[in-house]
Design a protein around this motif. Structure first.
Motif, mmCIF file in Angstrom:
data_model
loop_
_atom_site.group_PDB
_atom_site.id
_atom_site.type_symbol
_atom_site.label_atom_id
_atom_site.label_comp_id
_atom_site.label_asym_id
_atom_site.label_seq_id
_atom_site.Cartn_x
_atom_site.Cartn_y
_atom_site.Cartn_z
ATOM 1 N N GLY A 74 -11.464 -20.075 -4.992
ATOM 2 C CA GLY A 74 -12.090 -19.785 -3.916
ATOM 3 C C GLY A 74 -11.145 -20.302 -2.443
ATOM 4 N N VAL A 75 -11.665 -19.410 -1.561
ATOM 5 C CA VAL A 75 -10.851 -19.798 -0.320
ATOM 6 C C VAL A 75 -11.886 -20.343 0.499
ATOM 7 N N LEU A 76 -11.844 -21.452 1.264
ATOM 8 C CA LEU A 76 -12.345 -22.127 2.302
ATOM 9 C C LEU A 76 -12.128 -21.949 3.744
ATOM 10 N N ASP A 77 -12.629 -21.020 4.430
ATOM 11 C CA ASP A 77 -12.163 -20.947 6.157
ATOM 12 C C ASP A 77 -12.672 -22.294 6.625
ATOM 13 N N LEU A 78 -11.840 -23.021 7.158
ATOM 14 C CA LEU A 78 -12.288 -23.959 7.926
ATOM 15 C C LEU A 78 -13.001 -23.754 9.312
ATOM 16 N N ASP A 93 -17.107 -20.328 5.605
ATOM 17 C CA ASP A 93 -17.185 -19.230 4.602
ATOM 18 C C ASP A 93 -16.321 -19.610 3.514
ATOM 19 N N ILE A 94 -16.673 -19.417 2.027
ATOM 20 C CA ILE A 94 -15.999 -19.663 0.954
ATOM 21 C C ILE A 94 -16.000 -18.037 0.380
ATOM 22 N N THR A 95 -14.699 -17.698 0.059
ATOM 23 C CA THR A 95 -14.444 -16.141 -0.259
ATOM 24 C C THR A 95 -14.036 -16.662 -1.712
ATOM 25 N N PRO A 96 -14.777 -16.068 -2.812
ATOM 26 C CA PRO A 96 -14.221 -15.973 -4.118
ATOM 27 C C PRO A 96 -12.937 -14.979 -4.234
ATOM 28 N N VAL A 97 -12.270 -15.589 -5.313
ATOM 29 C CA VAL A 97 -10.826 -14.710 -5.480
ATOM 30 C C VAL A 97 -10.573 -14.415 -6.933
ATOM 31 N N ILE A 138 -8.351 -11.922 2.803
ATOM 32 C CA ILE A 138 -7.940 -12.764 1.727
ATOM 33 C C ILE A 138 -7.801 -11.785 0.701
ATOM 34 N N ARG A 139 -6.764 -12.000 -0.256
ATOM 35 C CA ARG A 139 -6.556 -11.166 -1.117
ATOM 36 C C ARG A 139 -5.534 -11.537 -2.466
#
Length: 421
Positions: free
Chosen positions: A80-84, A88-92, A144-145
């Motif tokens: 996951g990517v956490l946008d500070l 938001d947390i984006t699963p990848v 994010i990708r």
């Protein structure tokens, strides 16, 4: 979104509108200054407006660094990517099967995260990065990708510049990838150094100043070589670097860890030079600095010195400082007058004054010092991952290690890197 983050985004929009107005004024001024050379030629026809300086298609430019944390669960392979900024947390989904089968390691080059699994090394575009032009910088954010596999399971190092990404394996092979293709979301075929007849290397390959810096360039050789982009030798630096291990790219050049200290390689007008920064005393193999950590843009590096101390390398002053800390899990420093941050095996995060070597603050952060925890540092905050609690902590290191924010992430963030640098 916090008020501070809302203000940052509003400020970025104001700057963007101001930049458009200023650009329009410059265009009018330039048009009014054109001459027809005494009436001998008609005035030039106005040209269509070109893309503004720093424009990147598909990305949004911001006035401040846009940091994100790439997190990975060693057990489940969840990424996951956490946008500070937005929190938001984006699963990848890294692989076609949506699972990596566990993540064994995680590295970053400032924009991309590279996840090492049991079968391959996968690149993930975190969508945030910084372009440094020396006298000014540009900050970008984009979607994010996942990108795809860039190496085998034995990837040891990954280093990039604006045109080349070098992925080095533990077996001594390095593959070079077209950076622009990775930014477009595809994995190019890649070139091996051995494809061009170059000697395979057992150490890191670092793109720098439109060349490649190659450490441990063969059995029994203690030099760092300069090669061109195809891997052909250009120069061998005179200063030796025995048993090269560990490297970091700074504003003043590339630092390589050596058995007797560090080697700083720099470039000036196409000429490469090397300067040894010795420890100043005998240092055993177990006390060597081999994993350098620092804030992007800083010239102060931190590295573990065995089990109970930390090395601080000031690249500008060419000095080493050893600070006794007790059992240490991770360390980092923002540099430029900032503290040394040390996470102990007891879960305590401590701040040390580098000049006096004295501890100036401490906070009980983790219930225990998770072996995989790291300390990531940017210009005003530090971040520590807590796999057991499934959280990430944001620390204000300029305010007595105050806990600024806590991010529950929903999985065990065993591995963590910060991007946007």
């Amino acid at each position: 979104m916090t008020p501070r983050n809302t203000h940052q985004i509003r400020h970025a929009k104001v700057l963007s509108r101001a930049a458009v107005l200023v650009g329009a004024g410059l265009l009018v001024g330039l048009t009014g200054c054109q001459s027809d050379s005494g009436g001998q030629r008609p005035a030039a026809k106005p040209r269509p407006s070109s893309a503004p300086h720093g424009y990147v298609e598909g990305a949004e430019e911001s006035s401040e660094q846009q940091s994100r944390l790439v997190l990975a669960d060693a057990g489940t392979g969840t990424v996951g990517v956490l946008d500070l900024t937005t929190e938001d947390i984006t699963p990848v989904n890294v692989t076609p099967s949506k699972r990596t089968g566990g993540v064994r390691g995680l590295r970053t080059d400032g924009r991309f995260a590279y996840l090492r699994t049991d079968d391959a090394t996968y690149a993930v575009d975190s969508g945030t990065w910084t372009v440094d032009h020396g006298d000014h910088v540009h900050y970008y954010r984009a979607p994010i990708r996942p990108v795809g596999p860039v190496g085998g399971p034995g990837t040891a190092q990954v280093h990039s510049d604006q045109s080349v990404t070098a992925v080095s394996s533990v077996k001594g092979d390095t593959r070079l990838f077209d950076r622009k293709k990775l930014e477009e979301g595809t994995v190019p075929r890649g070139r091996s150094l051995s494809d061009a007849g170059a000697v395979a290397v057992a150490g890191a390959v670092v793109p720098y100043a439109e060349h490649l810096l190659v450490a441990s360039a063969g059995a029994g050789r203690d030099t760092v070589e300069v090669r061109d982009r195809d891997g052909a030798p250009v120069a061998a630096l005179d200063e030796p670097c025995a048993s090269a291990r560990g490297e970091a790219v700074t504003r003043r050049g590339v630092v390589f860890g050596c058995a007797d200290g560090a080697l700083l390689v720099s470039e000036d007008k196409g000429t490469f030079s090397a300067t040894k920064i010795p420890y100043g005393r005998a240092v055993g193999a177990g006390e060597r600095a081999v994993d350098f950590r620092h804030r992007a843009g800083s010239t102060t590096l931190a590295a573990k010195a065995g089990d109970d101390a930390v090395w601080v390398l000031d690249v500008t002053d060419r000095t080493w400082t050893r600070i006794g800390t007790g059992p240490v899990v991770a360390a980092n420093t923002p540099g430029e007058g900032g503290p040394l941050l040390v996470l102990g095996e007891d879960g305590v995060l401590s701040a040390y004054d580098i000049a006096t070597k004295k501890r100036t603050a401490r906070t009980d952060l983790l219930t225990k010092g998770t072996a995989s925890a790291v300390v990531e540092v940017d210009i005003s905050r530090a971040y520590v991952n807590d796999a057991d609690a499934r959280k990430v902590y944001e620390i204000d290191y300029n305010d007595g290690l105050r806990l600024a924010r806590t991010f529950p992430v929903g999985f065990a963030p065993t591995h963590m890197v910060e991007t946007g640098r």
